[in-house]
Design a protein around this motif. Structure first.
Motif, PDB file in Angstrom:
ATOM      1  N   ALA A   1      24.935  29.102   3.771  1.00  0.00           N
ATOM      2  CA  ALA A   1      25.795  27.991   4.197  1.00  0.00           C
ATOM      3  C   ALA A   1      27.241  28.456   4.370  1.00  0.00           C
ATOM      4  O   ALA A   1      27.925  28.047   5.322  1.00  0.00           O
ATOM      5  CB  ALA A   1      25.721  26.854   3.182  1.00  0.00           C
TER       6      ALA A   1
ATOM      7  N   THR B   1      27.418  30.480   7.535  1.00  0.00           N
ATOM      8  CA  THR B   1      27.325  29.533   8.654  1.00  0.00           C
ATOM      9  C   THR B   1      28.664  28.843   8.866  1.00  0.00           C
ATOM     10  O   THR B   1      29.110  28.677  10.013  1.00  0.00           O
ATOM     11  CB  THR B   1      26.215  28.498   8.397  1.00  0.00           C
ATOM     12  OG1 THR B   1      24.964  29.176   8.273  1.00  0.00           O
ATOM     13  CG2 THR B   1      26.127  27.472   9.505  1.00  0.00           C
TER      14      THR B   1
ATOM     15  N   SER C   1      30.832  29.088  12.205  1.00  0.00           N
ATOM     16  CA  SER C   1      31.108  27.841  12.925  1.00  0.00           C
ATOM     17  C   SER C   1      32.607  27.590  13.046  1.00  0.00           C
ATOM     18  O   SER C   1      33.098  27.194  14.100  1.00  0.00           O
ATOM     19  CB  SER C   1      30.442  26.654  12.220  1.00  0.00           C
ATOM     20  OG  SER C   1      29.051  26.831  12.182  1.00  0.00           O
TER      21      SER C   1
ATOM     22  N   LEU D   1      18.142  31.872   9.431  1.00  0.00           N
ATOM     23  CA  LEU D   1      18.564  30.509   9.084  1.00  0.00           C
ATOM     24  C   LEU D   1      20.053  30.304   9.377  1.00  0.00           C
ATOM     25  O   LEU D   1      20.444  29.280   9.959  1.00  0.00           O
ATOM     26  CB  LEU D   1      18.266  30.221   7.610  1.00  0.00           C
ATOM     27  CG  LEU D   1      18.646  28.835   7.092  1.00  0.00           C
ATOM     28  CD1 LEU D   1      17.893  27.736   7.847  1.00  0.00           C
ATOM     29  CD2 LEU D   1      18.374  28.745   5.596  1.00  0.00           C
TER      30      LEU D   1
ATOM     31  N   CYS E   1      21.427  27.651  12.147  1.00  0.00           N
ATOM     32  CA  CYS E   1      22.365  26.580  11.769  1.00  0.00           C
ATOM     33  C   CYS E   1      23.689  26.703  12.521  1.00  0.00           C
ATOM     34  O   CYS E   1      24.256  25.700  12.965  1.00  0.00           O
ATOM     35  CB  CYS E   1      22.598  26.592  10.262  1.00  0.00           C
ATOM     36  SG  CYS E   1      21.152  26.095   9.309  1.00  0.00           S
ATOM     37  N   THR E   2      24.178  27.930  12.670  1.00  0.00           N
ATOM     38  CA  THR E   2      25.415  28.140  13.424  1.00  0.00           C
ATOM     39  C   THR E   2      25.236  27.719  14.874  1.00  0.00           C
ATOM     40  O   THR E   2      26.112  27.066  15.452  1.00  0.00           O
ATOM     41  CB  THR E   2      25.862  29.613  13.344  1.00  0.00           C
ATOM     42  OG1 THR E   2      26.061  29.969  11.979  1.00  0.00           O
ATOM     43  CG2 THR E   2      27.145  29.844  14.122  1.00  0.00           C
TER      44      THR E   2
ATOM     45  N   VAL F   1      23.159  25.476  16.046  1.00  0.00           N
ATOM     46  CA  VAL F   1      23.101  24.004  16.083  1.00  0.00           C
ATOM     47  C   VAL F   1      24.509  23.427  16.010  1.00  0.00           C
ATOM     48  O   VAL F   1      24.893  22.575  16.835  1.00  0.00           O
ATOM     49  CB  VAL F   1      22.231  23.443  14.923  1.00  0.00           C
ATOM     50  CG1 VAL F   1      22.414  21.937  14.782  1.00  0.00           C
ATOM     51  CG2 VAL F   1      20.765  23.777  15.145  1.00  0.00           C
ATOM     52  N   ILE F   2      25.296  23.892  15.048  1.00  0.00           N
ATOM     53  CA  ILE F   2      26.654  23.373  14.885  1.00  0.00           C
ATOM     54  C   ILE F   2      27.499  23.660  16.118  1.00  0.00           C
ATOM     55  O   ILE F   2      28.222  22.783  16.607  1.00  0.00           O
ATOM     56  CB  ILE F   2      27.309  23.942  13.606  1.00  0.00           C
ATOM     57  CG1 ILE F   2      26.581  23.397  12.375  1.00  0.00           C
ATOM     58  CG2 ILE F   2      28.796  23.603  13.552  1.00  0.00           C
ATOM     59  CD1 ILE F   2      26.942  24.097  11.074  1.00  0.00           C
TER      60      ILE F   2
END
Length: 173
Positions: A12, A15, A19, A55, A59-60, A62-63
């Motif tokens: 996280a 990420t 981001s 992962l 996630c990066t 998506v953001i």
């Protein structure tokens, strides 16, 4: 698969870094080159492993898509690069090899995987190798930065410490 809370938190954090720095992009041709993503891919691959690296890349992506700094093309490149970097590092325990895995995974394989997305999903005219060169430029830049960072961390012992904290032992003595 057993999830590790330490690795999830580190994923996280990586990420969040990727981001937050997603404004730093270099437009090359039809794509936005994002060297920070590739830096994070290699760091995650070496410190957390391929699963958590993929992962973080997912996630990066998506953001970045949600905040408008990325496109659907961010998914195949970043995820394949993180996977290959992690798998190569697992096999070799070599930082340089992990960086090469990122470059091949993102630049060549990921770049070619963008063809069907660009053509059939985004409706853009593209050839199979349209995204390979811009992705290679982006991943090479990020991988070079990652190599400098990781080799410096290795020299000071910080890399080994982080790997031990994450339960990811390096085979180097």
């Amino acid at each position: 698969m057993k999830l590790s809370m330490k690795k999830l938190v580190a994923t996280a954090m990586l990420t969040a870094v990727a981001s937050a720095l997603s404004a730093f992009a270099i437009p090359i041709g039809a794509s936005k080159c994002f060297p920070i993503q590739h830096l994070v891919n290699v760091v995650a691959a070496v410190t957390l492993g391929p699963t958590y690296g993929v992962l973080a890349a997912f996630c990066t992506s998506v953001i970045r898509n949600l905040i408008g700094t990325g496109t659907l093309l961010a998914f195949p490149g970043s995820m394949v690069g993180a996977l290959l970097a992690g798998l190569v590092y697992n096999k070799t325990h070599n930082l340089f090899a992990a960086c090469i895995g990122e470059v091949i995974g993102t630049g060549i394989i990921g770049g070619m995987l963008c063809y069907p997305i660009a053509t059939f999903v985004l409706g853009k005219e593209a050839a199979l190798f349209t995204y390979v060169l811009p992705f290679l430029v982006s991943t090479a830049g990020g991988s070079i930065i990652a190599a400098i960072l990781l080799f410096s961390m290795e020299k000071t012992g910080a890399l080994k410490y982080i790997q031990q904290m994450m339960g990811r032992e390096s085979k180097k003595a």
